[in-house]
Design a protein around this motif. Structure first.
Motif, PDB file in Angstrom:
ATOM      1  N   TYR A 113       0.657  -1.147   0.091  1.00 28.04           N
ATOM      2  CA  TYR A 113       0.043  -0.055  -0.040  1.00 28.04           C
ATOM      3  C   TYR A 113       0.812   1.365  -0.002  1.00 28.04           C
ATOM      4  N   ALA A 114       1.754   1.309   0.949  1.00 25.59           N
ATOM      5  CA  ALA A 114       2.480   2.642   0.846  1.00 25.59           C
ATOM      6  C   ALA A 114       3.454   2.779  -0.444  1.00 25.59           C
ATOM      7  N   LYS A 115       3.972   1.573  -1.149  1.00 21.30           N
ATOM      8  CA  LYS A 115       4.640   1.653  -2.055  1.00 21.30           C
ATOM      9  C   LYS A 115       3.898   2.002  -3.225  1.00 21.30           C
ATOM     10  N   SER A 116       2.637   1.816  -3.310  1.00 24.09           N
ATOM     11  CA  SER A 116       1.890   2.249  -4.302  1.00 24.09           C
ATOM     12  C   SER A 116       1.704   3.770  -4.287  1.00 24.09           C
ATOM     13  N   GLY A 117       1.904   4.321  -3.287  1.00 28.66           N
ATOM     14  CA  GLY A 117       1.783   5.863  -3.384  1.00 28.66           C
ATOM     15  C   GLY A 117       0.431   6.337  -3.185  1.00 28.66           C
ATOM     16  N   LEU A 118      -0.535   5.199  -2.862  1.00 24.32           N
ATOM     17  CA  LEU A 118      -1.815   6.008  -2.788  1.00 24.32           C
ATOM     18  C   LEU A 118      -2.433   6.024  -1.358  1.00 24.32           C
ATOM     19  N   ASP A 119      -1.517   6.238  -0.516  1.00 21.26           N
ATOM     20  CA  ASP A 119      -1.828   6.457   0.892  1.00 21.26           C
ATOM     21  C   ASP A 119      -2.000   7.813   1.392  1.00 21.26           C
ATOM     22  N   SER A 120      -2.199   8.616   0.464  1.00 22.63           N
ATOM     23  CA  SER A 120      -2.367  10.067   1.056  1.00 22.63           C
ATOM     24  C   SER A 120      -3.674  10.761  -0.003  1.00 22.63           C
ATOM     25  N   GLY A 121      -3.963  11.941   0.363  1.00 19.65           N
ATOM     26  CA  GLY A 121      -5.100  12.262  -0.393  1.00 19.65           C
ATOM     27  C   GLY A 121      -6.374  12.246   0.425  1.00 19.65           C
ATOM     28  N   ASP A 122      -7.469  12.876  -0.279  1.00 17.76           N
ATOM     29  CA  ASP A 122      -8.647  12.729   0.186  1.00 17.76           C
ATOM     30  C   ASP A 122      -9.548  11.184   0.100  1.00 17.76           C
ATOM     31  N   TRP A 123      -9.984  10.734   0.972  1.00 18.62           N
ATOM     32  CA  TRP A 123     -10.656   9.184   1.157  1.00 18.62           C
ATOM     33  C   TRP A 123      -9.526   8.125   1.372  1.00 18.62           C
ATOM     34  N   MET A 124      -8.321   8.546   1.068  1.00 18.26           N
ATOM     35  CA  MET A 124      -7.239   7.362   1.235  1.00 18.26           C
ATOM     36  C   MET A 124      -7.038   7.005   2.358  1.00 18.26           C
ATOM     37  N   PRO A 125      -7.187   5.715   2.930  1.00 17.32           N
ATOM     38  CA  PRO A 125      -6.796   5.263   4.341  1.00 17.32           C
ATOM     39  C   PRO A 125      -5.446   5.382   4.560  1.00 17.32           C
ATOM     40  N   ASP A 126      -5.179   5.907   5.763  1.00  9.80           N
ATOM     41  CA  ASP A 126      -3.820   6.111   6.424  1.00  9.80           C
ATOM     42  C   ASP A 126      -3.283   5.188   7.661  1.00  9.80           C
ATOM     43  N   GLN A 127      -4.179   4.043   7.689  1.00  6.61           N
ATOM     44  CA  GLN A 127      -3.530   3.222   8.736  1.00  6.61           C
ATOM     45  C   GLN A 127      -3.903   1.708   7.805  1.00  6.61           C
ATOM     46  N   VAL A 128      -3.177   0.678   8.307  1.00  3.42           N
ATOM     47  CA  VAL A 128      -3.326  -0.545   7.889  1.00  3.42           C
ATOM     48  C   VAL A 128      -3.421  -1.608   8.761  1.00  3.42           C
ATOM     49  N   MET A 129      -3.813  -2.980   8.511  1.00  2.00           N
ATOM     50  CA  MET A 129      -3.867  -3.783   9.585  1.00  2.00           C
ATOM     51  C   MET A 129      -3.350  -5.196   8.724  1.00  2.00           C
ATOM     52  N   GLU A 130      -2.490  -5.826   9.181  1.00  5.36           N
ATOM     53  CA  GLU A 130      -2.030  -6.900   8.067  1.00  5.36           C
ATOM     54  C   GLU A 130      -1.506  -8.073   8.992  1.00  5.36           C
ATOM     55  N   THR A 131      -1.106  -9.085   8.218  1.00 10.75           N
ATOM     56  CA  THR A 131      -0.599 -10.600   8.764  1.00 10.75           C
ATOM     57  C   THR A 131       0.928 -10.730   8.078  1.00 10.75           C
ATOM     58  N   ARG A 132       1.606 -11.519   8.365  1.00  5.74           N
ATOM     59  CA  ARG A 132       2.576 -12.048   7.678  1.00  5.74           C
ATOM     60  C   ARG A 132       2.234 -12.575   6.274  1.00  5.74           C
ATOM     61  N   ALA A 133       3.026 -12.330   5.343  1.00  2.71           N
ATOM     62  CA  ALA A 133       2.810 -12.733   3.878  1.00  2.71           C
ATOM     63  C   ALA A 133       3.464 -14.074   3.877  1.00  2.71           C
ATOM     64  N   ASP A 134       2.537 -15.379   3.653  1.00  2.00           N
ATOM     65  CA  ASP A 134       3.186 -16.659   3.433  1.00  2.00           C
ATOM     66  C   ASP A 134       2.436 -17.313   2.285  1.00  2.00           C
ATOM     67  N   GLY A 135       3.597 -17.926   1.374  1.00  2.00           N
ATOM     68  CA  GLY A 135       2.892 -18.424   0.238  1.00  2.00           C
ATOM     69  C   GLY A 135       1.926 -19.652   0.618  1.00  2.00           C
TER      70      GLY A 135
END
Length: 413
Positions: free
Chosen positions: A242-264
Motif C-alpha cells: 500500500y505505501a509502495k503504491s503511493g496511494l496512501d495520501s489524499g482525500d478518502w485514502m486510508p492512512d492506517q493498515v492492519m496486516e498479517t505476515r505474507a506466507d505463500g
C-alpha cells in the motif's frame, strides 16, 4: 455373535489399566485415566492423541464427549470434549474445552467476505486477524485455535471423489477465550499444543486415506495473532504494497493498515485499510452535503477508530472455488474464479487469477458509508493489491472488474 465393539472397549480398558498400574495411582484415578482415553478415542476416531488433549488447560478431571464425532467413512465431522475441570472454572458440572474437526477437499467449505456494514476494529474488545502458522505448513492460527491442510496425493476416494486436501482443526473454547467475550486469546503453550494436535490429526487421517505426504512438525514458539492498526510505511506483510503504491495520501485514502505476515503456504490472506478517526471525520465534514454526496450527509459522521475501512482479501486453490460476497439479508453473490465483477447490493468487488495452476479469487470490501465517497477512488487501490499478490504468488491470467464498476451505486435496476 460376539459384540466386537463392546469387547474391544473392555480390552482397551484392561490394556490401559495394566500399563499404568505400576504408577501407584488409586483405583479412581486409574479408571478416570482409562475412561478419558476411551472418550477421546471414541469421539475423535483415534486421530487425536489423548495425552496432548489432557495436557491442555482444563484437560484435567473427568472428560466426556457428546453426540458429535468424527466419521472415518466420510472423513468429516468434529469431536467436542467436555471436562469437569472446565466446568469448575465456569461454575458448572462440566463444560466444553476442546474441539477437533476434519474434512476433505474438494468438498470445499464456503468462504465469505467481510460484511460491508460491519467494523474492521472492535471498539469493545481487541481485534485479531488470522495469521499464517509458518514452518512450511499450510496453516492458519486464530485467537482460539489452529487449522491446517495436508495436500493428499495418491489417496483413496471418499464418497466417490479423489481427496485433494485433508483439512484439520484444533480449537480451545476455554483457555484465554471466553465465549462471553473476555477479549483475550490463548497463551503460548496452548497455541503450540493445538498446532501439534492439528498437524497430528491431519497426518493421522492422511495415513488412513493413503495420502503420500505428511506435514512437518509445527514450529515452536508460535507468536500470538494481532490486529493492530499501524502506519502504511511500517507494513512488511500483506499490506506492504500500500505505501509502495503511493496511494496512501489524499482525500478518502486510508492512512492506517492492519496486516498479517505474507506466507505463500496459506489458502487465504487479508489486508485491512482504514482512515484514522480524525481523518475520517474531517473527510465527512468536507464532503457531506456537497453535490454528488447528498447521501453521505444522511449518515452519521465516523465516531470510532476504524469506522471507515476497506478490506482486501484473497483465497487460493480449493478455498477459491466457493467465495461468497456477504449481501444484505441472507443473500450472497458468488465471486466466481475465472471471472470478475461486483456485488449488486454491497460495495464489494472481485477479481480472479490463476496461481501455481490453481484458481484464486481476490476481493475488495468497503464499509458501506465510506463507499459513498471512496468507491470511485478504489480501482487503483484494488489493482495495486491484486498486482502485489500476483507478484508474490506467481499468479497469471488476472481478470479485473471494469473501471465503470467502481461506483457507489450498487443495487441493480
Amino acid at each position: 455373535m460376539t459384540d466386537r465393539p463392546r469387547l474391544r472397549k473392555v480390552v482397551n480398558v484392561l490394556v490401559v489399566c495394566t500399563a499404568v498400574v505400576g504408577i501407584g495411582w488409586s483405583g479412581t484415578e486409574l479408571w478416570t485415566y482409562a475412561a478419558n482415553r476411551l472418550a477421546i478415542d471414541e469421539a475423535c476416531a483415534g486421530l487425536v492423541s489423548p495425552g496432548k488433549i489432557t495436557a491442555l488447560p482444563y484437560g484435567e478431571g473427568r472428560i466426556e464427549h457428546n453426540a458429535s464425532a468424527i466419521d472415518l467413512d466420510t472423513a468429516s465431522g468434529r469431536c467436542e470434549l467436555f471436562s469437569t475441570s472446565a466446568g469448575e472454572a465456569a461454575d458448572a458440572s462440566k463444560r466444553m474445552f476442546f474441539t477437533a474437526s476434519v474434512a476433505v477437499e474438494p468438498e470445499a467449505a464456503t468462504e465469505e467476505t467481510d460484511p460491508a456494514w460491519d467494523t474492521l476494529v472492535d471498539r469493545y474488545d481487541p481485534t485479531y486477524l488470522d495469521h499464517p502458522l509458518g514452518g512450511g505448513i499450510p496453516g492458519i492460527v486464530t485467537d482460539t485455535g489452529v487449522g491446517v491442510k495436508l495436500p493428499c496425493a495418491g489417496g483413496k476416494k471418499v464418497q466417490g471423489s479423489a481427496v485433494k486436501n485433508v483439512v484439520a482443526g484444533a480449537v480451545t473454547t476455554m483457555d484465554g477465550f471466553d465465549p462471553l467475550g473476555s477479549g483475550h486469546q490463548m497463551d503460548q503453550n496452548t497455541r503450540d499444543r493445538l498446532a501439534s494436535i492439528a498437524v497430528d490429526t491431519a497426518n493421522n487421517l492422511g495415513a488412513k486415506l493413503g495420502c503420500r505426504d505428511r506435514l512437518p512438525s509445527p514450529p515452536a514458539g508460535i507468536p500470538p495473532v494481532e490486529g493492530e492498526l499501524i502506519a502504511p510505511e511500517s507494513a512488511k506483510g500483506t499490506c506492504a504494497w500500500y505505501a509502495k503504491s503511493g496511494l496512501d495520501s489524499g482525500d478518502w485514502m486510508p492512512d492506517q493498515v492492519m496486516e498479517t505476515r505474507a506466507d505463500g503456504d496459506v489458502w487465504t490472506e487479508k489486508c485491512g485499510l482504514a482512515l484514522r478517526q480524525d481523518t475520517a471525520r474531517e473527510t465527512w465534514g468536507k464532503y457531506a452535503g456537497k453535490p454528488g454526496y447528498e447521501e453521505l450527509a444522511q449518515r452519521d459522521a465516523p465516531r470510532y477508530e476504524g469506522d471507515w475501512w476497506a478490506a482486501a482479501q484473497s483465497w487460493f486453490g480449493e478455498s477459491a472455488k466457493d467465495v461468497r460476497i456477504d449481501e444484505i439479508g441472507s443473500e450472497t453473490t458468488a465471486a466466481e474464479p475465472g471471472r470478475a465483477g461486483r456485488s449488486p447490493e454491497a460495495p464489494v468487488w472481485w477479481a480472479s487469477s490463476v496461481c501455481d495452476g490453481e484458481p484464486a479469487v481476490h476481493t475488495l470490501t468497503l464499509r458501506d458509508a465510506y463507499a459513498l465517497g471512496a468507491a470511485a477512488r478504489s480501482e487503483p487501490v484494488f489493482r495495486a493489491y491484486v498486482a502485489d499478490v500476483a507478484l508474490r504468488r506467481g499468479c497469471t491470467d488476472v481478470r479485473f472488474p471494469k473501471a465503470s464498476a467502481f461506483t457507489a451505486t450498487f443495487k441493480e435496476s
